[in-house]
Design an enzyme around this catalytic site. Structure first.
Site, short mmCIF file in Angstrom:
data_model
loop_
_atom_site.label_atom_id
_atom_site.label_comp_id
_atom_site.label_asym_id
_atom_site.label_seq_id
_atom_site.Cartn_x
_atom_site.Cartn_y
_atom_site.Cartn_z
N GLY A 434 -7.83 -8.00 -8.34
CA GLY A 434 -7.84 -8.10 -9.79
C GLY A 434 -7.74 -9.78 -10.21
N TRP A 563 9.15 -1.38 -14.44
CA TRP A 563 9.65 -2.76 -14.63
C TRP A 563 10.00 -3.15 -16.10
CZ3 TRP A 563 5.02 -5.05 -11.02
CH2 TRP A 563 5.70 -5.05 -9.71
N ASP A 601 -3.57 -0.07 -11.33
CA ASP A 601 -2.43 -0.22 -10.69
C ASP A 601 -0.89 0.41 -10.49
OD1 ASP A 601 -3.92 -2.46 -9.43
OD2 ASP A 601 -3.41 -3.84 -11.07
N CYS A 646 1.50 -2.39 -3.77
CA CYS A 646 1.98 -3.86 -3.25
C CYS A 646 2.73 -3.60 -2.07
CB CYS A 646 2.76 -4.61 -3.91
SG CYS A 646 1.98 -5.22 -5.50
N HIS A 697 0.48 -13.93 0.06
CA HIS A 697 1.63 -14.56 -0.14
C HIS A 697 1.71 -15.97 0.29
CE1 HIS A 697 2.05 -10.23 -0.72
NE2 HIS A 697 2.71 -10.38 -1.77
N1 GLN Z 1 -4.29 -6.22 -10.56
C1 GLN Z 1 -3.07 -6.97 -10.43
C2 GLN Z 1 -3.39 -8.33 -9.92
O1 GLN Z 1 -4.45 -8.33 -9.00
C3 GLN Z 1 -2.17 -6.35 -9.29
C4 GLN Z 1 -0.90 -7.32 -9.08
C5 GLN Z 1 -0.08 -6.50 -8.37
O2 GLN Z 1 -0.12 -5.54 -7.62
N2 GLN Z 1 1.32 -6.82 -8.17
O3 GLN Z 1 -2.79 -9.22 -10.01
ZN ZN Z 2 -0.06 -5.74 -5.25
#
Ligand code: GLN
Ligand code: ZN
Length: 759
Positions: A434, A563, A601, A646, A697
């Site tokens: 994304g 969140w 997401d 994630c 990351h």
């Molecule tokens: N669509 C979001 C991005 O690409 C997903 C982020 C995530 O999963 N933390 O930033």
């Molecule tokens: Zn993610």
């Protein structure tokens, strides 16, 4: 009756610790300067609690990075690779927290993990067969003395031996049991030294007691504490538990010679029942966790006082306590200048919770509580509706949800066929998650808009330019399903929260997430609804630039709620369903406007899984999964729904993930050795999958070859028709150059496999 606080935020009302630490990391200030900031923050917190009259004030709850890491250094659990750097103690500590790259070497940081069901992260201590556990550090003594010098008696807080061992990682052959005796002995030394200092109380935090415990666990716990209590101490021990109830070890903990036991009455479903059925030893103080340490709402005094009355017959003395450390709430409401008073009046952050404890105590002890203004005001507050919180239409819409609304038709297999035909995608289709790099220009422009330095139109033009560049880049890379890049979003939850009715935003309500990283969760204030489309404009614009499918990009209801600070007057389930209906409307609008692929997401779905397994389905997945399905069940069969998570640690809830009934799921896999593939195979996972082929990351650019290797492993385990090729997560935090290079290698790898496997 006493009052007690389990722990206090460390970062400071203005995030002083964050800024000082970051300056120290950059070499802009000296260690002395950093320590001075820390001393001031500690003194400030102690004085607040002391002046308010709190009886049990925590010390050693302060940390430069994390309390688990502090405990590891206290117990000499410092891996050799950090010691070998030969750094000063504080720098050695930071090298474990953040890694070290410099003239003395190059070492990665310790692993970091989520702290129970919070958004806080702890550093995972590493124990190998050569680790010698003993009391090495002196932080608890130093901080105790520091407070004492201010005339304040505190209870040092240390993570208990059981939780420390349960959360540590054992790298060698030895396990928890082999270290039990040495660990217990270290706590013997700790207690002996505190006794010599004249410390009245020590608080040992044992949150691991709220997990499901095996017989071995209970034995380990008992053996640790029997050894600790084989000596007697002048310092009394408070066993503190939080984040749930201690149903598996209530008998054990109440029969050990603790002088106080902390129980969580907020999150502990069974705590009250445990106390009522088993009683509570009259020679111990019950530290009743009744002021919520995790949420920002004011305490309902009437409710709390009747709970106190209910437990009174079963125990001797009580201390009114926070349900867990106040680390998980912001520092103070005082610095919020933008929200009207009628909103702020409902909130209690850490500082305000101190007042609540004291008020509760005086009301509980009063002959006639009706005479106490604090009580009357609180009752009045809870008796009056919150401005703009209720929306009958939303309530009714949630009530009207039927099971069939949470079922998408036709069934997956049929949709898969229809979609294969519609999109005509090649084998191993490529996509991204994304976001594209949020470079300095993106952040600057957003800041300018916020400050009113540019107009809405200028900002829009800028964002369109970014989207166009992003689409062009993806086209030139040859990606198959494109994204618009999410340049308009600062954060995947805040963006939606700001556009939905029912959310509130603060200015300074920061909470530590890990180290110097803080988050500012939105507050779910009332019934949530969507007033107008939130993302359609951007997606439609992006789609207009390409003939390839453009993914609409949304955040799912469970993640938005997880969140945020949730409401306490309605259930989390109900709030989530409200959000689900709002996102559903957005999904349908995207579809109506020609968007053929929509990603929803659910980055945080896994993380709020209840701590006890028996609650997973009964208390969470049973509504979280249908809520997700509600979001997408209204689309046509040919519209393709993606979701993203994630992490890939969902082996034990794999059926539930498949039950989300998305058409495609992308998730993190590159760091977990692709272990997930086996369980996908075993469970006949129906959803098409894009296990991330490289780790976003890190700035490292993966080679084409390693991506091919990863993909070959996937092909071995999964039907090739179901495989997608994508990175681990969004590319927001990466630089442009490394992103382009990585994606180029990724598409080349996909091409290579496509050539090999197409017949
Ligand atoms: N669509 C979001 C991005 O690409 C997903 C982020 C995530 O999963 N933390 O930033
Ligand atoms: Zn993610």
């Amino acid at each position: 009756m006493y009052t007690s606080i389990t722990g206090y935020p460390r970062i400071g009302a203005e995030r002083e610790l964050k800024f000082a630490s970051e300056k120290y990391f950059r070499g802009d200030i000296s260690r002395k300067d950093l320590e001075k900031t820390a001393t001031n923050l500690r003194a400030g917190a102690w004085k607040k609690m002391y002046e308010a009259g709190v009886d049990f004030i925590p010390s050693n709850d302060f940390s430069f990075y994390d309390g688990m890491l502090d405990t590891a250094t206290l117990l000499n659990v410092v891996p050799q690779r950090y010691r070998a750097l030969g750094l000063e103690p504080l720098d050695e500590y930071f090298s474990m927290a953040r890694g070290y790259q410099g003239d003395r070497g190059d070492v990665k940081a310790l692993a970091m993990k989520k702290w129970f069901n919070t958004n806080y992260h702890y550093m995972v201590p590493e124990i190998d067969d050569n680790t010698k556990i003993f009391l090495m550090g002196d932080k608890p003594f130093r901080e105790y003395k520091e407070a004492k010098n201010l005339g304040i008696e505190t209870k040092p807080v240390v993570i208990g031996p059981y939780t420390f061992l349960k959360l540590a990682r054992f790298l060698g052959k030895k396990t928890e049991k082999d270290f039990a005796a040495d660990t217990a002995n270290a706590y013997v030394s700790l207690l002996s030294e505190l006794s010599d200092l004249g410390t009245h109380w020590l608080q040992l935090d044992e949150p691991c007691l709220v997990f499901d415990m095996t017989k071995e666990d209970t034995e380990l716990f008992t053996s640790l504490y029997e050894r600790i209590f084989s000596k007697t101490y002048r310092t009394k021990v408070l066993l503190e538990t939080y984040f749930g109830d201690v149903r598996d070890c209530y008998k054990e903990i109440t029969s050990l010679p603790f002088s106080g036991i902390g129980l969580d009455f907020v999150e502990g479903d069974k705590t009250l029942e445990l106390v009522k059925t088993n009683g509570f030893p009259k020679d111990k103080i019950l530290f009743a966790g009744i002021v919520n340490g995790k949420n920002i709402w004011k305490n309902n005094y009437q409710k709390t006082l009747s709970l106190l009355e209910e437990i009174a017959p079963y125990c001797g003395e009580t201390a009114i306590n926070t349900s867990c450390s106040l680390l998980h709430v912001p520092v103070t409401v005082k610095n919020e200048t933008r929200l009207p008073l009628e909103y702020l009046d409902r909130f209690a952050f850490a500082e305000e919770k101190i007042t609540e404890l004291e008020e509760l105590k005086s009301i509980a002890e009063a002959e006639n509580r009706e005479k106490i203004p604090a009580y009357r005001n609180n009752v009045k507050l809870f008796g009056s509706p919150r401005s703009g919180a209720d929306d009958e239409k939303v309530r009714a819409a949630v009530k009207a949800i039927k099971e069939s609304d949470c079922t998408r038709l036709p069934a997956f297999a049929e949709r898969e066929k229809i979609q294969k035909e519609r999109f005509g995608l090649p084998l191993f289709p490529t996509t991204t998650i994304g976001s594209f790099p949020q470079t300095a220009d993106v952040k600057t422009e957003r800041a300018k808009l916020r400050k009113g330095e540019i107009t809405e139109e200028e900002y829009e033009k800028f964002t369109e330019k970014k989207i166009a560049e992003c689409v062009e880049l993806q086209e030139s890379l040859g990606l198959d399903v494109l994204v618009h890049g999410e340049y308009e979003r600062n954060d995947m939850v805040e963006y939606f929260g700001e556009r939905l009715k029912g959310f509130l935003f603060t200015e300074k309500a920061w909470v530590q997430s890990y180290g110097t990283r803080c988050v500012k969760p939105p507050i779910v204030w009332g019934d949530v609804s969507r007033e107008k489309p939130m993302t359609v404009k951007w997606s439609v614009y992006a789609q207009s630039l390409t003939t390839k499918p453009m993914k609409g990009m949304l955040t799912g209801p469970v993640t938005i709620l997880n969140w945020s600070f949730p409401r306490e007057d309605i259930s989390v389930r109900e709030s989530t369903l409200q959000i689900a209906l709002a996102i559903r409307a957005e999904v349908l609008d995207l579809e109506k406007n020609g968007i053929r692929v929509i990603q929803i997401d659910e980055a945080a779905l896994r993380e709020k899984l209840p701590l006890r397994k028996c609650d997973w389905f009964r208390n969470y997945l049973d509504w979280a999964i249908p809520a997700f399905r509600l979001v997408h069940s209204g689309v046509k069969p040919e519209t393709q729904i993606h979701t993203h998570m994630c992490y890939s640690e969902f082996t034990d809830i794999i059926k539930a993930i498949d039950d989300m009934d998305a058409d495609v799921i992308t998730f993190e896999a590159s760091r977990s050795d692709l272990l997930i593939l086996d369980s996908l195979k075993e469970n006949n996972f129906k959803t098409e999958v894009g296990p991330g082929v490289y780790d976003i990351h890190s700035p490292r650019v993966p080679s084409k070859e390693e991506i091919v290797t990863a993909l070959e492993k996937m092909v071995e385990k999964l039907p090739k028709e179901k495989l997608w090729v994508n990175p681990d997560c969004g590319l927001k935090t990466r630089e442009r150059a490394e992103t382009e290079a990585s994606l180029a290698n990724m598409t080349k790898a996909a091409l290579e496999l496509r050539a090999k496997y197409s017949d």
